[in-house]
Each structure stands twice: as C-alpha cells, then as structure tokens.
Design a protein around this motif. Structure first.
Motif, short mmCIF file in Angstrom:
data_model
loop_
_atom_site.label_atom_id
_atom_site.label_comp_id
_atom_site.label_asym_id
_atom_site.label_seq_id
_atom_site.Cartn_x
_atom_site.Cartn_y
_atom_site.Cartn_z
N ASP A 48 35.95 12.07 -34.93
CA ASP A 48 34.11 11.66 -34.73
C ASP A 48 33.93 10.70 -33.51
OD1 ASP A 48 35.63 9.64 -34.65
OD2 ASP A 48 34.21 8.20 -36.00
N ARG A 49 34.89 11.57 -32.96
CA ARG A 49 34.52 11.20 -31.12
C ARG A 49 35.12 12.02 -29.53
NH1 ARG A 49 38.33 5.58 -29.73
NH2 ARG A 49 37.41 4.98 -31.73
N GLU A 64 36.54 17.47 -28.34
CA GLU A 64 35.88 16.65 -29.51
C GLU A 64 37.29 16.81 -31.01
OE1 GLU A 64 32.52 18.84 -31.04
OE2 GLU A 64 31.61 18.72 -28.85
N THR A 87 31.33 7.78 -29.34
CA THR A 87 30.99 7.53 -30.86
C THR A 87 29.26 7.61 -31.26
OG1 THR A 87 33.52 6.22 -29.96
CG2 THR A 87 32.59 5.93 -32.91
N GLY A 88 28.94 8.11 -32.10
CA GLY A 88 27.74 8.38 -32.85
C GLY A 88 26.92 8.39 -31.27
N PHE A 126 26.95 16.08 -31.48
CA PHE A 126 27.02 15.01 -31.66
C PHE A 126 25.62 14.90 -30.71
CE2 PHE A 126 31.75 15.64 -31.12
CZ PHE A 126 31.54 14.13 -31.33
N MET A 155 31.42 18.42 -35.34
CA MET A 155 30.70 17.45 -35.57
C MET A 155 29.30 18.07 -34.32
SD MET A 155 31.27 14.01 -35.40
CE MET A 155 30.49 13.25 -36.24
#
Length: 317
Positions: A116-117, A113, A53-54, A3, A1
């Motif tokens: 989601d972190r 990665e 995160t996010g 970031f 994903m």
C-alpha cells in the motif's frame, strides 16, 4: 493498486491569521525578502526519498548527492523494513536486490509500488536570498532544534496555512528559472518543463553553510542543520580537520600552531553572530533555503539531466 492524486498541489492556502510562532516567522521572511530581494541558486540539488501512503506523501529521508545514491538508500531501507513487514517482504527484498545488487549494475528506476506504499526518489532544490552583495544570514527564528535531520518524516502538505510572505515567495519560486547562459540549455529546458508539470512549491526547513570570504569570493567550508551546529563545525575545522590534514601531508603542526587553532575555535564558539573573523580569515554563515516541486502525481523526481550528470537515466512505473 492505484494511488490518489495530490490534492491542492497547485494551490496556496493563504490565511489572515497564523498561529503566533508562524506569524513571527512570516514577518521575518517579509523583512528578509525586502533586504535580500533576489533568488540565487545554492549549489546542485539534493536527492532523497518520499513515500505515499493513501493520499499523503512524506519525506522518508534526504541528503543524497545524486539519484543513484538515493536509490541505494532506498534499497538499504527496503531490506531493513522487510524484516518488519512479512506480507511485503518478498517484494521489498526483490526491489532491494535491483537497487543495491551484490553483483552487476543498479537498476535505474526511481519509483516502486510495494503493497500500500509508493516509494519515489525526489529532487530537492536549494537557493539563498541575496541583496547588496551579501547572501542571507540565519534568521532569529532559526533556533537550534537538536534533530539529526528535520526532513525525515516531514509531511508534504501544499495546503498547510501560509502567510502572505510565504505565499509570495512560493509564487516567486513557482516560475523561477535559471538565468540563460548560466547553465546548459538542456537544464534550462527541463526547468521550464518542470514549471508546467510541477507548478506547486513546498518550502522545506533550511540548512546552513559556512563560507570563507576572501578577495570577494565565497568558498563553502562546512555547515550544519542549524546555525549552532554550523558554528560548532567551523570550530571543529580548526581543532580537528586542520591538524589531521597536516599529519596526512607529513607536516605535523607544531604545539604553538595547535594552541593557536584551539584559541581560534574558542573565539568562534564564543561568537553569537553570523560573521567570524579569526587568524586573519573571515567566515560567514549563510542560510540555504530548500524547496520541493509538486505536481498532480506528487513530488518531482530527478530530471533527465540529473541522471546524465550523476549516473544512468532513471525510469518510473
């Protein structure tokens, strides 16, 4: 994903009115910057871990002496967290196996990665303020906090409200470079590169070092996370370390010597200031400030010269 990039990494959010506690801290910083007007490096950088995160980054832990040690720490933490995160356990264990292998060499990779972190090995610089031949002592606002490590879990928020003096210090640090001739050319070159790629500065909670002053030299002896802990560890040097050192060298201390050391420790614990004089020796507590550089993609990772000094060159991705 993918970031998100770090919003506001190269901005300073100066506010006219801080909350009362922050305002007192900023005024004291201003007083110290006038009295101790020069920046001075306070040893080699520390290394630690940060997690994204996010859009947000936080420090996961810090205090490792080299990038390789920080990677081993990440491996240990991923193994522990794999038990609590079944969805990502396989990826965590695979990464841990490369960072902390049972056999073979560690994979020198500073960014991972997983789910989601995003995990990154980070570089924390240390400095102190100096003036009139002295290093900055603790400030009145450096109260004991009782925490094992104040950096654990600390959010990296470059846009947190800042006072005028904090803003000035961050601006001073943003383009601060080693003095030519004091470090190898490659170290200065990498510092110049970091100023461009990671122009933002976040100030981190300080640590404290006790130095012995002798013939104009300042030799680090012990330290702590707050002034009280640093003082207690200096006392422990006399009651714990000195007797053990004598035993190790086959020359156990006499009862009279032990009593003398215990009395010195009592004097130190009873002292309220940053200067301790006992048994003909003088010690000072020095405030070691800490900072972390931020760029568009988050906190700064180890530099190539860090890797060459302490271990294999790292990779990212």
């Amino acid at each position: 994903m993918s970031f998100p990039l770090t919003h506001g990494y190269d901005h300073i959010n100066v506010v006219a009115e801080l909350d009362p506690v922050a305002a007192v801290r900023d005024r004291e910083l201003g007083d110290r910057m006038r009295d101790f007007s020069k920046l001075f490096p306070a040893g080699s950088p520390d290394f630690g871990l940060a997690v994204q995160t996010g859009a947000g980054w936080r420090i996961d832990c810090a205090g490792d002496l080299d990038p390789s040690a920080a990677r081993y720490t990440l491996g240990h933490r991923l193994r522990a967290r794999a038990q609590e995160d079944p969805a990502n356990a396989r990826a965590m264990l695979a990464a841990a196996g490369r960072l902390d292998p049972e056999e073979g060499e560690q994979l020198a990779k500073d960014e991972w990665e997983i789910g989601d972190r995003r995990y990154r090995v980070i570089r924390i610089e240390k400095f102190t303020l100096i003036g009139n031949g002295l290093m900055e002592p603790p400030r009145s606002t450096d109260a004991p906090h009782g925490r094992r490590d104040v950096l654990d879990g600390l959010a990296l928020d470059p846009l947190a409200p800042a006072g005028l003096w904090e803003a000035q210090l961050r601006l001073n640090l943003a383009e601060h470079l080693p003095i030519p001739g004091t470090v190898p050319d490659i170290v200065r070159t990498e510092a110049m590169h970091a100023v461009r790629t990671h122009p933002g500065v976040v100030l981190l909670p300080p640590t404290f070092t006790v130095v012995e002053v002798e013939d104009g030299r300042w030799e680090p002896l012990t330290g702590g996370d707050d002034p009280l802990q640093a003082r207690d560890r200096l006392a422990g040097y006399f009651t714990g370390l000195l007797p053990r050192l004598r035993e190790f060298h086959g020359d156990p201390a006499a009862p009279a010597e032990i009593a003398e050391w215990e009395a010195a420790a009592g004097e130190i614990r009873a002292s309220a200031g940053p200067v301790f004089t006992t048994l003909g020796r003088t010690f000072r507590t020095v405030r070691v400030s800490r900072m972390l550089r931020l760029g568009r993609d988050g906190p700064e990772a180890p530099r190539p010269s860090d890797q060459e000094r302490y271990g294999p060159a790292g990779t990212s991705g």
